[in-house]
Every structure is written in C-alpha cells, then in structure tokens.
Scaffold this motif. Structure first.
Motif, PDB file in Angstrom:
ATOM      1  N   ASP A 163       4.619   7.211  -3.033  1.00  0.00           N
ATOM      2  CA  ASP A 163       4.429   5.774  -3.241  1.00  0.00           C
ATOM      3  C   ASP A 163       3.826   5.486  -4.602  1.00  0.00           C
ATOM      4  OD1 ASP A 163       5.363   4.956  -0.796  1.00  0.00           O
ATOM      5  OD2 ASP A 163       3.397   4.609   0.086  1.00  0.00           O
ATOM      6  N   THR A 164       4.020   4.265  -5.063  1.00  0.00           N
ATOM      7  CA  THR A 164       3.308   3.846  -6.264  1.00  0.00           C
ATOM      8  C   THR A 164       1.858   3.582  -5.867  1.00  0.00           C
ATOM      9  OG1 THR A 164       3.721   1.487  -5.950  1.00  0.00           O
ATOM     10  CG2 THR A 164       5.378   2.747  -7.207  1.00  0.00           C
ATOM     11  N   ALA A 165       0.983   3.579  -6.825  1.00  0.00           N
ATOM     12  CA  ALA A 165      -0.438   3.317  -6.554  1.00  0.00           C
ATOM     13  C   ALA A 165      -0.621   1.952  -5.908  1.00  0.00           C
ATOM     14  CB  ALA A 165      -1.251   3.416  -7.847  1.00  0.00           C
ATOM     15  N   LEU A 166       0.114   0.953  -6.381  1.00  0.00           N
ATOM     16  CA  LEU A 166      -0.023  -0.398  -5.849  1.00  0.00           C
ATOM     17  C   LEU A 166       0.455  -0.482  -4.400  1.00  0.00           C
ATOM     18  CD1 LEU A 166      -0.789  -3.346  -6.277  1.00  0.00           C
ATOM     19  CD2 LEU A 166       1.511  -3.722  -7.219  1.00  0.00           C
ATOM     20  N   ASP A 167       1.601   0.113  -4.089  1.00  0.00           N
ATOM     21  CA  ASP A 167       2.111   0.089  -2.717  1.00  0.00           C
ATOM     22  C   ASP A 167       1.144   0.784  -1.761  1.00  0.00           C
ATOM     23  OD1 ASP A 167       4.390  -1.324  -3.323  1.00  0.00           O
ATOM     24  OD2 ASP A 167       5.673   0.452  -3.470  1.00  0.00           O
ATOM     25  N   HIS A 168       0.697   1.952  -2.140  1.00  0.00           N
ATOM     26  CA  HIS A 168      -0.190   2.721  -1.263  1.00  0.00           C
ATOM     27  C   HIS A 168      -1.530   2.006  -1.084  1.00  0.00           C
ATOM     28  CE1 HIS A 168      -1.198   6.280   0.967  1.00  0.00           C
ATOM     29  NE2 HIS A 168      -2.334   6.386   0.294  1.00  0.00           N
ATOM     30  N   LEU A 169      -2.069   1.469  -2.155  1.00  0.00           N
ATOM     31  CA  LEU A 169      -3.330   0.731  -2.078  1.00  0.00           C
ATOM     32  C   LEU A 169      -3.176  -0.499  -1.190  1.00  0.00           C
ATOM     33  CD1 LEU A 169      -6.257   0.313  -3.037  1.00  0.00           C
ATOM     34  CD2 LEU A 169      -5.327  -0.912  -5.006  1.00  0.00           C
ATOM     35  N   SER A 170      -2.079  -1.221  -1.338  1.00  0.00           N
ATOM     36  CA  SER A 170      -1.842  -2.411  -0.517  1.00  0.00           C
ATOM     37  C   SER A 170      -1.781  -2.053   0.965  1.00  0.00           C
ATOM     38  CB  SER A 170      -0.545  -3.101  -0.934  1.00  0.00           C
ATOM     39  OG  SER A 170      -0.637  -3.553  -2.256  1.00  0.00           O
TER      40      SER A 170
END
Length: 148
Positions: A132-139
C-alpha cells in the motif's frame, strides 16, 4: 479560543525521528509532492498525528530524552485554527488543572511528550504498509482506530 498560545513555543522532537520527517512530510510543491507517499503536508501535521495516536491508544506521555531538534515553530500550530484549542484541552486533561492555560510552555511540554510516545506507534503504521501507499495504509489504520 481566538489566539494561538503556542506561537512563542517550539515543536521539539527527538533527533531520532528527524529522518522520518524527511520521509513522510512533503518537502516539495508541484509534481514532486506525492501525498500518497508523503501523507503529511507539514512537520507540525506529522507531529500532531503522533499526538493523536498516543492519546487514542492511551499511551502515557513521556518527554523526549537525549538530543532534540526544533521541527516547527509554535506559530504553525495556529493552522488549522482548532488545533490550539485541542492542545489546550489535552493539557488541561493531562494536568488536571485549568490554570495550565496560563503556562503555554508547560502545555507545549505535554504536547511534545505525547508526540514523543506516539511516534513509534505512528511509524509502525506507516512502515508496515506492505504494498500500500503510506496514505492508503495510514487512512485504513486511522479508520480502524476510530471504529474500535
């Protein structure tokens, strides 16, 4: 709360986290800015996210030890405008005395202590993302925190 009581204070972070700021905070504008990989617009946003993770997970605050550096000036905490109020309420809850509002330095020490213990949790989220991208995983991780 109309003004930013933290304007004269510094956001200080353990020097151990300096490279993580470089990794997860956008440093460029235009095509080079990649929010999906660098989900935080400013250093203060990354710092505040660490505070939120620590509070949500019930982690006892502990101030940074060792070498620290100034990640941002307190004036940056004025945007968005609700952030100083949130940090003030956190300081009152932690201190148990509303008169702490007259001591911005003490309120900032509390905020920095929460950020310090929140960074390992936040970094674990960001660095365990697999494909995942950092943003997707963080979200997804934040959504899961809010629904538990």
């Amino acid at each position: 709360m109309a003004e930013n009581p933290f304007a004269g204070q510094d956001v200080t972070v353990s020097d151990n986290y300096r490279t993580h700021f470089e990794t997860y905070v956008q440093r460029r504008e235009g095509k080079g800015a990649r929010p999906e990989h660098q989900p935080f617009d400013r250093n203060v946003d990354f710092w505040f996210a660490a505070i939120c993770v620590a509070v949500r997970n019930g982690i006892k605050p502990s101030p940074p030890t060792g070498k620290t550096y100034k990640a941002a000036e307190g004036v940056a905490l004025g945007s968005p405008e609700w952030r100083p109020t949130a940090l003030t309420l956190l300081a009152i809850a932690e201190n148990g005395d509303a008169s702490i509002v007259d001591r911005p330095g003490e309120m900032m020490r509390i905020a920095n202590a929460y950020a310090h213990v929140g960074f390992p949790e936040l970094l674990e989220i960001l660095e365990s993302r697999g494909g995942d991208t950092a943003l997707d995983h963080l979200s997804e991780a934040i959504e899961a925190m809010l629904t538990k």
